[in-house]
Design a protein around this motif. Structure first.
Motif, mmCIF file in Angstrom:
data_model
loop_
_atom_site.group_PDB
_atom_site.id
_atom_site.type_symbol
_atom_site.label_atom_id
_atom_site.label_comp_id
_atom_site.label_asym_id
_atom_site.label_seq_id
_atom_site.Cartn_x
_atom_site.Cartn_y
_atom_site.Cartn_z
ATOM 1 N N GLY A 1 0.803 -1.208 0.000
ATOM 2 C CA GLY A 1 0.000 0.000 0.000
ATOM 3 C C GLY A 1 0.840 1.263 0.000
ATOM 4 O O GLY A 1 0.394 2.310 -0.501
ATOM 5 N N PHE A 2 2.076 1.192 0.516
ATOM 6 C CA PHE A 2 2.932 2.374 0.537
ATOM 7 C C PHE A 2 3.411 2.731 -0.868
ATOM 8 O O PHE A 2 3.531 3.915 -1.208
ATOM 9 N N LEU A 3 3.677 1.703 -1.701
ATOM 10 C CA LEU A 3 4.027 1.974 -3.096
ATOM 11 C C LEU A 3 2.852 2.610 -3.817
ATOM 12 O O LEU A 3 3.032 3.598 -4.566
ATOM 13 N N ALA A 4 1.656 2.067 -3.590
ATOM 14 C CA ALA A 4 0.468 2.639 -4.220
ATOM 15 C C ALA A 4 0.201 4.052 -3.696
ATOM 16 O O ALA A 4 -0.252 4.927 -4.446
ATOM 17 N N LEU A 5 0.494 4.300 -2.421
ATOM 18 C CA LEU A 5 0.310 5.639 -1.865
ATOM 19 C C LEU A 5 1.270 6.631 -2.514
ATOM 20 O O LEU A 5 0.889 7.784 -2.796
ATOM 21 N N LEU B 1 1.832 11.082 -6.592
ATOM 22 C CA LEU B 1 2.252 11.558 -7.912
ATOM 23 C C LEU B 1 1.047 11.887 -8.781
ATOM 24 O O LEU B 1 1.043 12.916 -9.494
ATOM 25 N N ALA B 2 0.016 11.017 -8.719
ATOM 26 C CA ALA B 2 -1.186 11.268 -9.518
ATOM 27 C C ALA B 2 -1.893 12.535 -9.053
ATOM 28 O O ALA B 2 -2.418 13.314 -9.865
ATOM 29 N N LEU B 3 -1.907 12.772 -7.737
ATOM 30 C CA LEU B 3 -2.529 13.996 -7.224
ATOM 31 C C LEU B 3 -1.743 15.229 -7.627
ATOM 32 O O LEU B 3 -2.327 16.297 -7.938
ATOM 33 N N ALA B 4 -0.414 15.108 -7.648
ATOM 34 C CA ALA B 4 0.407 16.234 -8.102
ATOM 35 C C ALA B 4 0.148 16.511 -9.574
ATOM 36 O O ALA B 4 0.058 17.673 -10.005
ATOM 37 N N TRP B 5 0.052 15.413 -10.330
ATOM 38 C CA TRP B 5 -0.260 15.550 -11.757
ATOM 39 C C TRP B 5 -1.633 16.199 -11.945
ATOM 40 O O TRP B 5 -1.817 17.085 -12.784
ATOM 41 N N LEU C 1 -8.112 14.593 -17.096
ATOM 42 C CA LEU C 1 -8.971 13.410 -17.005
ATOM 43 C C LEU C 1 -8.197 12.144 -16.615
ATOM 44 O O LEU C 1 -8.619 11.420 -15.696
ATOM 45 N N PRO C 2 -7.058 11.812 -17.259
ATOM 46 C CA PRO C 2 -6.302 10.631 -16.819
ATOM 47 C C PRO C 2 -5.777 10.757 -15.389
ATOM 48 O O PRO C 2 -5.745 9.769 -14.645
ATOM 49 N N ALA C 3 -5.363 11.969 -14.999
ATOM 50 C CA ALA C 3 -4.873 12.163 -13.630
ATOM 51 C C ALA C 3 -5.989 11.955 -12.617
ATOM 52 O O ALA C 3 -5.789 11.358 -11.552
ATOM 53 N N LEU C 4 -7.200 12.428 -12.956
ATOM 54 C CA LEU C 4 -8.349 12.239 -12.072
ATOM 55 C C LEU C 4 -8.708 10.760 -11.958
ATOM 56 O O LEU C 4 -8.977 10.250 -10.861
ATOM 57 N N LEU D 1 -8.667 5.583 -8.875
ATOM 58 C CA LEU D 1 -8.412 4.142 -8.822
ATOM 59 C C LEU D 1 -7.389 3.800 -7.740
ATOM 60 O O LEU D 1 -7.546 2.807 -7.020
ATOM 61 N N LEU D 2 -6.344 4.603 -7.656
ATOM 62 C CA LEU D 2 -5.329 4.327 -6.634
ATOM 63 C C LEU D 2 -5.894 4.493 -5.223
ATOM 64 O O LEU D 2 -5.592 3.706 -4.320
ATOM 65 N N ALA D 3 -6.720 5.506 -5.041
ATOM 66 C CA ALA D 3 -7.307 5.713 -3.714
ATOM 67 C C ALA D 3 -8.300 4.603 -3.359
ATOM 68 O O ALA D 3 -8.380 4.159 -2.214
ATOM 69 N N ALA D 4 -9.048 4.128 -4.358
ATOM 70 C CA ALA D 4 -10.056 3.097 -4.095
ATOM 71 C C ALA D 4 -9.434 1.741 -3.781
ATOM 72 O O ALA D 4 -10.054 0.919 -3.112
#
Length: 287
Positions: free
Chosen positions: A14-18, A23-27, A48-51, A56-59
């Motif tokens: 989960g830490f790798l996914a976090l 990174l996705a949130l920064a993007w 749109l891809p960043a959102l 998906l990562l958060a879910a």
């Protein structure tokens, strides 16, 4: 019914996914800020891809506590279980259901049943159990905890009807260890379909039903008295035989009449519940 067996689900730390989520949130933040500032459609294709990636990562993030498992269900199909405690990331579109792997106690109510002799008795037991197959526990039965309770009481009723309350040989009261092991085996056989392991099963209450308790108590007391008297008589006979052999060994021979009188006196003295009163023979009045 198709049997479902547990297998390990795909998952990553989960830490790798976090980290990827940050990174996705920064993007996402950069794309949103740039879109508002520049107002160009190009940044919309970043937004749109960043959102989507952030969502998906958060879910897919979840935690598993010690002695707990997470069961993944993907479009109503079993997708595996995660047993390792910690912080994990798995299929974000899968539904996660938690199953406890802790040891549980089930204590039955006092059940009124008839033993092998038809006597009404009250009986209760405690069953110590835990889930060993999360897929079976979740998908093979409607509710595994309710299933444990119902099947444990059914096994207890069946066991109580096969043995007498108290008798010579194997009985509910006289063979507690054997009865406990047989109860554990019978409950285990009934619960294996639910992926449950029975660690221990033991009787916690055993008594005659109130309507026959007094009569059965008197019966037990009578049997105890008979057994005690039998033991006393057998010991007295042995002592009389030993006394006669001792007299014969010392050369004191007795005729049959005196031997019978001596046996009678010894048996009365040894068996009587009251203290024996000695009688001294001083001879006859007339010679």
């Amino acid at each position: 019914m198709r049997e479902v067996k547990e297998f390990l689900a795909w998952r990553i730390s989960g830490f790798l996914a976090l980290f990827l989520l940050l990174l996705a949130l920064a993007w996402l933040g950069w794309a949103g800020y740039s879109l508002l500032r520049e107002r160009e459609a190009l940044y919309l294709w970043h937004l749109l891809p960043a959102l989507l990636a952030s969502g998906l990562l958060a879910a897919g993030l979840f935690t598993v506590q010690p002695n707990e498992a997470a069961v993944l269900v993907f479009f109503r199909r079993y997708a595996g279980s995660v047993r390792e405690e910690g912080f994990h990331f798995a299929n974000p579109l899968a539904q996660r259901k938690k199953v406890s792997l802790r040891v549980h106690n089930f204590t039955s109510d006092k059940l009124k049943v008839n033993d092998a002799h038809g006597n009404p008795i009250e009986i209760a037991a405690v069953v110590v159990w835990r889930v060993v197959d999360t897929a079976k526990a979740l998908f093979q039965v409607e509710n595994h905890q309710t299933f444990v309770a119902i099947q444990s009481e059914a096994a207890l009723r069946a066991l109580a009807s096969r043995y007498p309350y108290d008798a010579e040989g194997k009985s509910l009261r006289g063979s507690p260890e054997e009865i406990a092991e047989e109860l554990r085996a019978e409950v285990q056989e009934r619960l294996k379909v639910a992926g449950v392991e029975v660690l221990e099963a033991r009787l916690t209450h055993l008594a005659y039903a109130p309507e026959v308790a007094q009569a059965m108590l008197r019966r037990q007391q009578a049997l105890a008295v008979v057994a005690a008297r039998r033991l006393i008589v057998e010991a007295a006979v042995g002592m009389v035989e030993e006394a006669l052999r001792g007299l014969e060994a010392r050369g004191l021979a007795l005729d049959e009449e005196r031997k019978a009188a001596m046996i009678n006196n010894l048996m009365v003295a040894l068996v009587s519940e009251k203290e024996a009163q000695p009688v001294v023979n001083v001879g006859t009045l007339y010679t």
